[in-house]
Design a protein around this motif. Structure first.
Motif, mmCIF file in Angstrom:
data_model
loop_
_atom_site.group_PDB
_atom_site.id
_atom_site.type_symbol
_atom_site.label_atom_id
_atom_site.label_comp_id
_atom_site.label_asym_id
_atom_site.label_seq_id
_atom_site.Cartn_x
_atom_site.Cartn_y
_atom_site.Cartn_z
ATOM 1 N N SER A 157 0.751 16.969 -13.226
ATOM 2 C CA SER A 157 0.510 15.530 -12.945
ATOM 3 C C SER A 157 1.281 15.029 -11.923
ATOM 4 O O SER A 157 2.365 15.444 -11.546
ATOM 5 N N ALA A 158 0.754 13.744 -11.623
ATOM 6 C CA ALA A 158 2.007 12.860 -10.756
ATOM 7 C C ALA A 158 1.903 11.415 -10.862
ATOM 8 O O ALA A 158 0.829 11.009 -11.407
ATOM 9 N N GLU A 159 2.954 10.651 -10.648
ATOM 10 C CA GLU A 159 2.691 9.339 -11.029
ATOM 11 C C GLU A 159 3.555 8.584 -9.708
ATOM 12 O O GLU A 159 4.656 9.125 -9.187
ATOM 13 N N VAL A 160 2.850 7.689 -9.297
ATOM 14 C CA VAL A 160 3.348 6.728 -8.077
ATOM 15 C C VAL A 160 3.296 5.219 -8.552
ATOM 16 O O VAL A 160 2.541 4.715 -9.292
ATOM 17 N N THR A 161 4.387 4.608 -8.395
ATOM 18 C CA THR A 161 4.533 2.959 -8.563
ATOM 19 C C THR A 161 4.476 2.174 -7.536
ATOM 20 O O THR A 161 5.148 2.600 -6.518
ATOM 21 N N LEU A 162 3.755 1.148 -7.194
ATOM 22 C CA LEU A 162 3.801 0.427 -6.078
ATOM 23 C C LEU A 162 4.200 -1.116 -6.761
ATOM 24 O O LEU A 162 3.828 -1.538 -7.653
ATOM 25 N N TYR A 163 5.193 -1.562 -5.993
ATOM 26 C CA TYR A 163 5.946 -2.828 -6.349
ATOM 27 C C TYR A 163 5.788 -3.779 -5.441
ATOM 28 O O TYR A 163 5.550 -3.627 -4.200
ATOM 29 N N GLY A 164 5.686 -5.156 -5.847
ATOM 30 C CA GLY A 164 5.247 -6.266 -4.999
ATOM 31 C C GLY A 164 6.705 -6.768 -4.913
ATOM 32 O O GLY A 164 7.627 -6.551 -5.134
ATOM 33 N N GLN A 222 0.864 -1.160 -0.017
ATOM 34 C CA GLN A 222 -0.030 0.025 -0.007
ATOM 35 C C GLN A 222 0.928 1.160 -0.009
ATOM 36 O O GLN A 222 1.962 1.181 0.717
ATOM 37 N N GLN A 223 0.393 2.307 -0.830
ATOM 38 C CA GLN A 223 0.891 3.691 -0.580
ATOM 39 C C GLN A 223 -0.333 4.541 -0.535
ATOM 40 O O GLN A 223 -1.191 4.471 -1.368
ATOM 41 N N ALA A 224 0.183 5.426 0.381
ATOM 42 C CA ALA A 224 -1.096 6.472 0.748
ATOM 43 C C ALA A 224 -0.602 7.784 0.993
ATOM 44 O O ALA A 224 0.432 7.846 1.629
ATOM 45 N N PHE A 225 -0.717 8.852 0.240
ATOM 46 C CA PHE A 225 -0.061 10.353 0.459
ATOM 47 C C PHE A 225 -0.907 10.957 -0.537
ATOM 48 O O PHE A 225 -1.702 10.769 -1.406
ATOM 49 N N THR A 226 -0.482 12.555 -0.241
ATOM 50 C CA THR A 226 -1.108 13.534 -1.087
ATOM 51 C C THR A 226 -0.010 14.027 -2.045
ATOM 52 O O THR A 226 1.004 14.436 -1.573
ATOM 53 N N THR A 227 -0.372 14.064 -3.165
ATOM 54 C CA THR A 227 0.813 14.630 -4.211
ATOM 55 C C THR A 227 0.807 16.186 -4.188
ATOM 56 O O THR A 227 0.109 16.616 -3.416
ATOM 57 N N ALA A 228 2.077 16.699 -4.722
ATOM 58 C CA ALA A 228 2.285 18.015 -4.614
ATOM 59 C C ALA A 228 1.228 18.889 -5.217
ATOM 60 O O ALA A 228 1.108 20.037 -5.003
#
Length: 169
Positions: A156-163, A8-14
């Motif tokens: 825009s913002a991009e996030v990647t979640l890796y297993g 999981q990743q939870a946050f607020t982008t810039a």
């Protein structure tokens, strides 16, 4: 079956977009190749990827697996040779060559979904999705990836979640 941990990743982008991205119920079943040889690997993956997004006007979720191979033999084996002629005989000499290439990583995309800003959520669920790697000598492994791109009027913002990586042989 190889059970894999949730992520999981939870946050607020810039740009002010709140994101909660998760992968749950991920597992892999590693099985012998249907070709039944040492250069092929087969695995079936299952899992659920889900994102809630607040404050975006658009976005895209892409999910799949990164699959790595230690030594790539997909170039195959070739036979080359020379013929030597002497007054007493003709002697052919065949020399096999194996085209060894350092291993690589391939991206296997399972799905791409567009974010519906009104819904504020996007998800992908997959069961027993297969991946086969051919021409791989040595160790092979895979790991899930999920990339979420969000946009609004501020950028825009991009996030990647890796297993976690796991062995596929």
């Amino acid at each position: 079956m190889v059970p894999l941990p949730d992520g999981q990743q939870a946050f607020t982008t810039a740009t002010g977009v709140r994101i909660d991205l998760s992968r749950t119920g991920e597992s892999a079943v590693v099985s012998p190749s249907l070709a039944y040889n040492g250069l092929s690997r087969t695995a079936s993956m299952s899992g659920t990827v889900y994102a809630t997004v607040d404050g975006a006007t658009g976005g895209t979720l892409v999910t799949g697996y990164l699959v790595g191979c230690q030594v790539d033999l997909s170039g195959g084996v070739s036979l080359g040779g020379d013929v030597y002629v002497s007054p007493n005989s003709v002697s052919p000499e065949l020399s096999p060559s194996i085209n060894l290439v350092p291993g690589g990583v391939a991206r296997v995309k399972f799905d791409t979904k567009r974010l519906d800003p009104a819904a504020g959520a996007v998800g992908v669920e997959y069961h027993d999705r297969g991946v086969q790697v051919d021409g791989c000598a040595g160790y092979a492994q895979a790991r899930a990836f999920t990339m979420l791109t969000v946009t609004n009027e501020r950028g825009s913002a991009e996030v990647t979640l890796y297993g976690d990586p796991f062995s596929i042989g």
